[in-house]
Design an enzyme around this catalytic site. Structure first.
Site, PDB file in Angstrom:
ATOM      1  N   LYS A  42     -11.519  -5.034  11.027  1.00 11.88           N
ATOM      2  CA  LYS A  42     -10.680  -6.076  10.006  1.00 11.88           C
ATOM      3  C   LYS A  42     -10.047  -7.283  10.921  1.00 11.88           C
ATOM      4  O   LYS A  42      -9.275  -7.001  11.704  1.00 11.88           O
ATOM      5  CB  LYS A  42      -9.756  -5.291   8.914  1.00 11.88           C
ATOM      6  CG  LYS A  42      -9.030  -6.450   7.995  1.00 11.88           C
ATOM      7  CD  LYS A  42      -8.077  -5.468   7.118  1.00 11.88           C
ATOM      8  CE  LYS A  42      -7.622  -6.390   5.833  1.00 11.88           C
ATOM      9  NZ  LYS A  42      -6.867  -5.591   4.985  1.00 11.88           N
ATOM     10  N   CYS A  98     -11.073  -5.076   2.263  1.00 14.63           N
ATOM     11  CA  CYS A  98      -9.827  -5.358   1.236  1.00 14.63           C
ATOM     12  C   CYS A  98      -9.399  -6.850   1.082  1.00 14.63           C
ATOM     13  O   CYS A  98     -10.152  -7.539   0.572  1.00 14.63           O
ATOM     14  CB  CYS A  98      -8.682  -4.458   1.639  1.00 14.63           C
ATOM     15  SG  CYS A  98      -7.346  -4.608   0.038  1.00 14.63           S
ATOM     16  N   GLU A 116     -11.790   1.928   1.948  1.00 13.15           N
ATOM     17  CA  GLU A 116     -11.049   1.402   3.221  1.00 13.15           C
ATOM     18  C   GLU A 116     -10.278   2.685   3.552  1.00 13.15           C
ATOM     19  O   GLU A 116      -9.665   3.445   2.665  1.00 13.15           O
ATOM     20  CB  GLU A 116     -10.260   0.407   2.800  1.00 13.15           C
ATOM     21  CG  GLU A 116      -9.129   0.158   3.795  1.00 13.15           C
ATOM     22  CD  GLU A 116      -8.090  -0.919   3.419  1.00 13.15           C
ATOM     23  OE1 GLU A 116      -7.596  -1.513   4.317  1.00 13.15           O
ATOM     24  OE2 GLU A 116      -7.947  -1.096   2.420  1.00 13.15           O
TER      25      GLU A 116
END
Length: 553
Positions: free
Chosen positions: A376, A426, A310
């Site tokens: 995301k 994540c 990330e």
């Protein structure tokens, strides 16, 4: 009939108090009538329950034993209020010891003063504990535990109480994973990844596994209570004991089933772990060093898929140095390697103004001018977006991320040769329902899962092991392998049965070269998500409440 589990509710003085007081005074007496050590015991059990989760290897069995003791604690209460306080104590003990690493992110890396970071951790743990409190209160109502006559004679563990506990517990955990964007960390089902009930994950997901944990523990207490009864009544322990054995045997047997099948030939993957120090990650010198590091790591060796963590390069693609862009493009075109690169995305207006920044993954496909992008969707509160009214709190920390825009819930997968890759970033990896939804609604369901993370915010703590354990649960739920690329650990390759095939050492730079077999097919959990466990829990709990009311009347 099994002997009742004793309670101080039968003390004559308290019985007289109930006789002469009204309902509210009786409820208050029920709470006050429980000794302080009872709540301290529940608190200690909650703290011990943290040991059920990673890195403990036999955590599933540990969890079952601790849940039995927790159910005994609940059995000693005699009103929904005392039951709720018992659940709150258990939950607080579990969360304050299980997510203490949040202090590291707030204080060590965020720069928040230690007293404020400790206070924030305690308040957050209290909030999380409200969900076990709710579950325990619902259990008390569903079991008919608040009945005054039953409270005075003690609690006899039975089938109604066992199912009420399982349903209330599952609903409480689902609410914790949903309300205010959700925080399902330490959901009880995760401890069963290596435990006897892991086989239920492909059917009902992590909350369904938690439902099975609570039911097995409550029935085990019922069986033990039956064995402790008078000899003539010990036969009553047989059925709940057999039910527990059936649950455990069923979980073990189901774990041997393959819900998905191999899809084509395996692909090679190279997973990179840069180990960039968090305190250097966003300053100018650190960004320059990270670009040089990842250019070297990406181009060092070809693979069908090369994955960076990330925000490996914490810049917009438009800000990438030209030599870096050229090196990655030439590497991909000349070797046939696809590259997934963590960076930031945004919209750039004609006047150069940057709007709607996103935490993104960009994919480079060999000999293709199309740049893949994934934004995301499920953002981290206080880290990637600031809840209304909490900007003052974020200003106390030196965290460079603020309010980011989120992507769509379902986004196209990334194509790597003949395999289709579903990516997430994540925190998104702890929401199994969202991954199942993407697989369910995709025109071509992905055959491989990829999660990229930066867990450097938490140092070398149990957060890394817990995150890997949750990634393993995603493979069990979906029947697909998962590749985890992290900045500092745990970078790993997990097969479709939840087994860690290979893993890099924590806090060390390196590359993990693996072969990954894509899988195709649909598990029951992909098809239905959390619908089954929610519907069953709501229906059974409603029946328990109705039956308890009828019995009381």
């Amino acid at each position: 009939m099994a002997e009742p589990i004793s309670s101080r509710a039968r003390h004559p003085a308290r019985a007289a108090y109930r006789t002469h007081g009204d309902a509210d005074r009786s409820a208050l007496a029920a709470v006050r009538g429980i000794p302080h050590w009872h709540y301290l015991a529940a608190l200690a059990l909650g703290a011990a329950n943290t040991l059920s989760f990673a890195p403990t290897r036999a955590g599933g069995w540990v969890e079952l034993a601790l849940f039995m003791l927790f159910y005994v604690c609940l059995a000693r209460t005699h009103h929904w209020k005392s039951a709720a306080l018992t659940g709150a104590a258990f939950g607080f003990g579990n969360f304050v010891t299980g997510v203490w690493w949040l202090y590291v992110s707030m204080h060590d890396y965020g720069g928040m003063p230690a007293p404020l970071a400790i206070a924030a951790l305690v308040l957050f743990s209290i909030y999380l504990a409200s969900y076990p409190a709710l579950a325990a209160g619902l259990w008390s109502v569903g079991e008919g535990h608040s009945n005054r006559a039953r409270a005075q004679r003690g609690f006899v563990p039975g089938w109604q109480g066992a199912f009420a506990f399982a349903c209330a517990w599952a609903l409480g955990e689902w609410l914790r994973g949903t309300v205010f964007t959700g925080f399902p960390w330490l959901a009880s089902g995760y401890a069963q990844v290596d435990g006897p009930l892991a086989g239920f994950a492909p059917l009902v997901g992590v909350y369904g596994v938690g439902w099975a944990v609570a039911l097995a523990a409550a029935l085990a207490v019922q069986a033990v209570a039956g064995l402790a009864a008078r000899p003539a009544q010990r036969a009553r322990a047989l059925l709940p004991a057999l039910a527990v054995l059936a649950l455990v045997a069923g979980g073990i047997a189901l774990s041997q089933l393959a819900w998905t099948r191999a899809d084509g030939a395996p692909i090679s993957a190279r997973i990179l772990q840069g180990n960039v120090k968090q305190e250097m990650k966003f300053d100018e010198a650190g960004v320059t060093a990270a670009i040089a590091l990842y250019e070297k790591m990406i181009t060092a060796k070809p693979a069908d898929l090369v994955i960076t963590p990330e925000t490996a390069v914490p810049l917009l693609p438009q800000q990438f140095p030209e030599p870096f862009v050229r090196a990655v493009r030439q590497f991909a075109d000349s070797t046939g390697s696809s590259v997934l690169l963590g960076a930031f995305g945004a919209k750039i207006a004609p006047d150069g103004q940057i709007t709607e920044p996103t935490n993104s993954l960009f994919g480079v496909t060999p000999r293709s001018g199309v740049l893949y992008r994934y934004d995301k969707h499920h953002l981290v509160p206080f880290g990637e977006f600031v809840p209304w009214g909490f900007h003052w709190f974020v200003r106390l920390m030196n965290i460079p991320l603020g309010d980011l825009a989120n992507g769509k819930p379902v986004q196209p997968p990334f194509q790597v040769g003949h395999q289709t890759v579903d990516v997430d970033i994540c925190y998104e990896d702890i929401f199994g329902e969202e991954i199942a939804r993407r697989l369910r609604e995709a025109a071509t369901p992905a055959s491989v899962l990829v999660n990229v993370s930066n867990l450097a915010w938490f140092g070398k703590t149990i957060a890394l092991d817990q995150h890997l354990q949750m990634a393993r649960m995603r493979t069990l739920e979906t029947g697909r392998p998962l590749l985890a690329a992290t900045n500092t650990g745990a970078t790993a390759s997990i097969d479709s049965r939840g087994r860690v095939i290979a893993q890099l050492p924590v806090l060390a730079a390196g590359a993990l070269d693996v072969q990954v077999q894509g899988m195709t097919g649909t598990t029951p959990y992909i098809a239905t998500g959390n619908l089954v466990v929610l519907a069953v829990s709501l229906l059974l709990l409603a029946l328990c409440v109705a039956f308890a009311r009828r019995r009381r009347d």
